[in-house]
Design an enzyme around this catalytic site. Sequence first.
Site, PDB file in Angstrom:
ATOM      1  N   ARG A 179      64.541  31.481  61.305  1.00 15.50           N
ATOM      2  CA  ARG A 179      64.434  32.043  62.558  1.00 15.50           C
ATOM      3  C   ARG A 179      63.260  31.458  63.119  1.00 15.50           C
ATOM      4  O   ARG A 179      63.274  31.291  64.383  1.00 15.50           O
ATOM      5  CB  ARG A 179      64.204  33.837  62.319  1.00 15.50           C
ATOM      6  CG  ARG A 179      63.947  34.235  63.737  1.00 15.50           C
ATOM      7  CD  ARG A 179      63.714  35.757  63.278  1.00 15.50           C
ATOM      8  NE  ARG A 179      63.309  36.690  64.516  1.00 15.50           N
ATOM      9  CZ  ARG A 179      63.146  37.859  64.828  1.00 15.50           C
ATOM     10  NH1 ARG A 179      63.376  38.497  63.609  1.00 15.50           N
ATOM     11  NH2 ARG A 179      62.953  38.636  65.805  1.00 15.50           N
ATOM     12  N   ASN A 200      73.142  38.815  63.016  1.00 12.66           N
ATOM     13  CA  ASN A 200      73.120  38.075  64.249  1.00 12.66           C
ATOM     14  C   ASN A 200      73.397  36.760  64.170  1.00 12.66           C
ATOM     15  O   ASN A 200      73.427  36.153  63.138  1.00 12.66           O
ATOM     16  CB  ASN A 200      71.929  38.178  64.631  1.00 12.66           C
ATOM     17  CG  ASN A 200      71.483  39.473  65.494  1.00 12.66           C
ATOM     18  OD1 ASN A 200      72.608  39.924  66.286  1.00 12.66           O
ATOM     19  ND2 ASN A 200      70.357  40.129  65.507  1.00 12.66           N
ATOM     20  N   CYS A 206      75.388  46.623  67.021  1.00 12.43           N
ATOM     21  CA  CYS A 206      74.078  46.353  67.546  1.00 12.43           C
ATOM     22  C   CYS A 206      73.386  47.801  67.906  1.00 12.43           C
ATOM     23  O   CYS A 206      73.906  48.783  68.258  1.00 12.43           O
ATOM     24  CB  CYS A 206      74.269  45.466  68.761  1.00 12.43           C
ATOM     25  SG  CYS A 206      72.632  45.243  69.687  1.00 12.43           S
ATOM     26  N   HIS A 216      74.218  41.865  73.241  1.00 16.97           N
ATOM     27  CA  HIS A 216      73.030  41.498  74.266  1.00 16.97           C
ATOM     28  C   HIS A 216      73.171  41.039  75.432  1.00 16.97           C
ATOM     29  O   HIS A 216      72.263  40.328  76.077  1.00 16.97           O
ATOM     30  CB  HIS A 216      71.961  40.507  73.197  1.00 16.97           C
ATOM     31  CG  HIS A 216      71.813  40.935  71.901  1.00 16.97           C
ATOM     32  ND1 HIS A 216      70.662  40.245  71.145  1.00 16.97           N
ATOM     33  CD2 HIS A 216      71.705  42.127  71.336  1.00 16.97           C
ATOM     34  CE1 HIS A 216      70.474  40.820  69.904  1.00 16.97           C
ATOM     35  NE2 HIS A 216      71.270  42.298  70.014  1.00 16.97           N
ATOM     36  N   TYR A 220      67.945  42.925  77.101  1.00 17.06           N
ATOM     37  CA  TYR A 220      68.258  41.513  76.863  1.00 17.06           C
ATOM     38  C   TYR A 220      68.449  40.846  78.081  1.00 17.06           C
ATOM     39  O   TYR A 220      68.407  39.577  77.987  1.00 17.06           O
ATOM     40  CB  TYR A 220      69.063  41.113  75.860  1.00 17.06           C
ATOM     41  CG  TYR A 220      68.785  41.410  74.399  1.00 17.06           C
ATOM     42  CD1 TYR A 220      67.925  40.296  73.726  1.00 17.06           C
ATOM     43  CD2 TYR A 220      68.758  42.449  73.688  1.00 17.06           C
ATOM     44  CE1 TYR A 220      67.527  40.339  72.573  1.00 17.06           C
ATOM     45  CE2 TYR A 220      68.212  42.608  72.568  1.00 17.06           C
ATOM     46  CZ  TYR A 220      67.568  41.748  71.779  1.00 17.06           C
ATOM     47  OH  TYR A 220      67.181  41.625  70.501  1.00 17.06           O
TER      48      TYR A 220
HETATM   49  P1  NAD Z   1      65.873  39.581  56.305  1.00 14.54           P
HETATM   50  O1  NAD Z   1      65.279  38.282  56.650  1.00 14.54           O
HETATM   51  O2  NAD Z   1      65.178  40.735  55.730  1.00 14.54           O
HETATM   52  O3  NAD Z   1      67.221  39.529  55.555  1.00 14.54           O
HETATM   53  C1  NAD Z   1      68.188  40.409  54.844  1.00 14.54           C
HETATM   54  C2  NAD Z   1      68.188  39.803  53.645  1.00 14.54           C
HETATM   55  O4  NAD Z   1      69.374  38.894  53.444  1.00 14.54           O
HETATM   56  C3  NAD Z   1      67.012  39.217  52.706  1.00 14.54           C
HETATM   57  O5  NAD Z   1      66.708  39.944  51.527  1.00 14.54           O
HETATM   58  C4  NAD Z   1      67.572  37.919  52.459  1.00 14.54           C
HETATM   59  O6  NAD Z   1      67.227  37.403  51.110  1.00 14.54           O
HETATM   60  C5  NAD Z   1      69.383  37.958  52.351  1.00 14.54           C
HETATM   61  N1  NAD Z   1      69.902  36.785  52.548  1.00 14.54           N
HETATM   62  C6  NAD Z   1      69.659  35.782  53.089  1.00 14.54           C
HETATM   63  N2  NAD Z   1      70.741  34.796  53.064  1.00 14.54           N
HETATM   64  C7  NAD Z   1      71.684  35.598  52.220  1.00 14.54           C
HETATM   65  C8  NAD Z   1      72.945  35.239  51.860  1.00 14.54           C
HETATM   66  N3  NAD Z   1      73.585  34.198  51.857  1.00 14.54           N
HETATM   67  N4  NAD Z   1      73.689  36.280  50.952  1.00 14.54           N
HETATM   68  C9  NAD Z   1      73.165  37.624  50.725  1.00 14.54           C
HETATM   69  N5  NAD Z   1      71.789  37.810  51.217  1.00 14.54           N
HETATM   70  C10 NAD Z   1      71.261  36.701  51.825  1.00 14.54           C
HETATM   71  O7  NAD Z   1      66.506  39.969  57.764  1.00 14.54           O
HETATM   72  P2  NAD Z   1      66.428  41.360  58.651  1.00 14.54           P
HETATM   73  O8  NAD Z   1      65.403  41.508  59.394  1.00 14.54           O
HETATM   74  O9  NAD Z   1      66.668  42.439  57.646  1.00 14.54           O
HETATM   75  O10 NAD Z   1      67.944  41.077  59.327  1.00 14.54           O
HETATM   76  C11 NAD Z   1      69.242  41.147  58.733  1.00 14.54           C
HETATM   77  C12 NAD Z   1      69.863  40.608  59.620  1.00 14.54           C
HETATM   78  O11 NAD Z   1      70.236  41.837  60.554  1.00 14.54           O
HETATM   79  C13 NAD Z   1      69.677  39.555  60.644  1.00 14.54           C
HETATM   80  O12 NAD Z   1      70.754  38.555  61.068  1.00 14.54           O
HETATM   81  C14 NAD Z   1      69.103  40.061  61.821  1.00 14.54           C
HETATM   82  O13 NAD Z   1      69.067  39.256  63.044  1.00 14.54           O
HETATM   83  C15 NAD Z   1      70.214  40.963  61.733  1.00 14.54           C
HETATM   84  N6  NAD Z   1      69.918  42.297  62.972  1.00 14.54           N
HETATM   85  C16 NAD Z   1      70.904  42.587  63.623  1.00 14.54           C
HETATM   86  C17 NAD Z   1      70.547  43.784  64.387  1.00 14.54           C
HETATM   87  C18 NAD Z   1      71.787  44.270  65.322  1.00 14.54           C
HETATM   88  O14 NAD Z   1      71.506  44.858  66.324  1.00 14.54           O
HETATM   89  N7  NAD Z   1      72.919  43.913  65.232  1.00 14.54           N
HETATM   90  C19 NAD Z   1      69.299  44.525  64.396  1.00 14.54           C
HETATM   91  C20 NAD Z   1      68.508  43.984  63.674  1.00 14.54           C
HETATM   92  C21 NAD Z   1      68.411  42.953  62.799  1.00 14.54           C
HETATM   93  C1  G6P Z   2      67.025  44.380  68.445  1.00 16.87           C
HETATM   94  C2  G6P Z   2      68.342  43.774  68.507  1.00 16.87           C
HETATM   95  C3  G6P Z   2      68.568  43.033  67.137  1.00 16.87           C
HETATM   96  C4  G6P Z   2      67.407  41.957  67.158  1.00 16.87           C
HETATM   97  C5  G6P Z   2      66.277  42.734  66.464  1.00 16.87           C
HETATM   98  C6  G6P Z   2      65.060  42.070  66.543  1.00 16.87           C
HETATM   99  O1  G6P Z   2      66.508  44.362  69.562  1.00 16.87           O
HETATM  100  O2  G6P Z   2      69.549  44.443  68.647  1.00 16.87           O
HETATM  101  O3  G6P Z   2      69.789  42.364  67.288  1.00 16.87           O
HETATM  102  O4  G6P Z   2      67.798  40.958  66.533  1.00 16.87           O
HETATM  103  O5  G6P Z   2      66.420  44.065  67.255  1.00 16.87           O
HETATM  104  O6  G6P Z   2      64.042  42.692  65.776  1.00 16.87           O
HETATM  105  P1  G6P Z   2      63.114  42.078  65.013  1.00 16.87           P
HETATM  106  O7  G6P Z   2      61.985  43.307  64.819  1.00 16.87           O
HETATM  107  O8  G6P Z   2      63.563  41.334  63.619  1.00 16.87           O
HETATM  108  O9  G6P Z   2      62.333  41.157  66.194  1.00 16.87           O
HETATM  109 MN    MN Z   3      71.477  43.402  68.218  1.00 18.09          MN
HETATM  110 MN    MN Z   4      65.791  40.878  63.249  1.00 19.66          MN
END
Ligand code: NAD
Ligand code: G6P
Ligand code: MN
Ligand code: MN
Length: 432
Positions: free
Chosen positions: A93, A147, A168, A198, A252
């Site tokens: 990222r 994401n 989301c 978004h 967004y």
């Molecule tokens: P993070 O960096 O903590 O990742 C979560 C876990 O995934 C980590 O423990 C990592 O080791 C593991 N990982 C990496 N590659 C992997 C694989 N191939 N198989 C299994 N596990 C694997 O990330 P986070 O901040 O917890 O976010 C996780 C995901 O959720 C991201 O894609 C982030 O963008 C997304 N997210 C989405 C929303 C939404 O609104 N949809 C909100 C917040 C976060």
């Molecule tokens: C929310 C969104 C996620 C985004 C995340 C980022 O706004 O819906 O899709 O990726 O927060 O949060 P962070 O704390 O990782 O910057």
């Molecule tokens: Mn989102």
């Molecule tokens: Mn995130």
Amino acid sequence: NLKVVVIGGGSSYTPELIDGLISRHTEFPVSELWLVDIEEGREKVNIISELAKRMIKHKGLHIDIKVTLDRRLALKDADFVCSQFRAGCLDGRIRDERISLKYGMIGQETNGLGGFANACRTIPVTLEICREMEELCPDAWFLNFTNPSGMVTEAILKYTKIKAIGLCNVPVIMEKGISQLINAREGEFIMQVAGLNHLIWARKVLYQGDDKLDFVMDEILKGNDPLVPSNIPPFEWPDDLLRKMGMIPCAYLRYYYMSDDIMKQEQIEANGEGTRGEVVKEIEKKLFDIYKNPALEEKPKELEKRGGQYYSEAACELMASIYNDKRKIMHVNTRNNGAISGLPNDCVVEVSSIITKNGPLPLNVEPFPDDTLRLIQLMKEFETLTVEAAVKGDLVAAKRGLILNPIVNTGTILDEALKETVFENQEYMPQF
Ligand code: NAD
Ligand code: G6P
Ligand code: MN
Ligand code: MN
């Protein structure tokens, strides 16, 4: 026997998911929760599983928590698979953010060049997971928050047989913010949103026989705006643009309506406290120190510093709604099928939908004004070409998509930035 699998179980958001499962245990009696991660996440997922066990015990419940790096073992006979992994972890990222900024573009994990790169890293892994599911748990529901959530969901629905729904937290935060502004409890009013992940607008706020949208808009324009997630710095919308819009843009949309302002702000941050990814790295360290404390038995308040707050909450509610055929309205990424006119049926949109045991039934939405529709169509074309590029390893499709995106620079800059993106991500983009 109800089996839930979490891909990316070491995420710092997982305690929220545990919290949501605990509070819904009567209506959604999970017996096994499998946390799957990879070698890089081993330490994190172990801390999370210990905390999860304490949280569950504290409430006197029994949910079997299993940790594994063996995805196939976890997927066997699963009922629900929640995907929340980060392909390339936080360093991926941060690289995206820095490459975009270096070429004078907004650096962000779901928008512009960063969103494209994230899709190209994430989609191959996601399709691999879905192939395994076709074999090991073909009837399971796949709930995606990884994401870029909309594009990832479109890739699954177009290229696999798996039943997938994308989520989301932005609509959840908008709903909570609106409930505060109109002083109504959740469930007492209906918010309808539509657009792409978004890139949504609230179209209706139905409460007490009336549409409260204009009232909410007035509050927002007065500077009273609780609809913004923590990862987006507070800001003021351009009054003239929004006043007569008749819709409430999600936070967004600031990236599109105020792109230059965002760019400047990001450049200052990148030279100071760091990019959002770099800041998140610090927040995450602190969170895991808190999680390690053996006295901690509940989800800590510090999670609010993460932009994704409430997304796991939405995931639990979605699973419980499918499981119990609740027919509740939730805001999800699903096939358009005519809900938004002017977009193909088979593309994925983010729309308010009735959640049934057979999946989401998207609600039709009042046609968008022409100018907004054009933006949605343009961004959908960018998304669809990005999905195609990510699946087929087609760099021409990639470029055709990227040049449509209003926050991506074109020409020599794009060629160089794209080349650098592919080079820096060699390990995660085998398709190119
Ligand atoms: P993070 O960096 O903590 O990742 C979560 C876990 O995934 C980590 O423990 C990592 O080791 C593991 N990982 C990496 N590659 C992997 C694989 N191939 N198989 C299994 N596990 C694997 O990330 P986070 O901040 O917890 O976010 C996780 C995901 O959720 C991201 O894609 C982030 O963008 C997304 N997210 C989405 C929303 C939404 O609104 N949809 C909100 C917040 C976060
Ligand atoms: C929310 C969104 C996620 C985004 C995340 C980022 O706004 O819906 O899709 O990726 O927060 O949060 P962070 O704390 O990782 O910057
Ligand atoms: Mn989102
Ligand atoms: Mn995130």
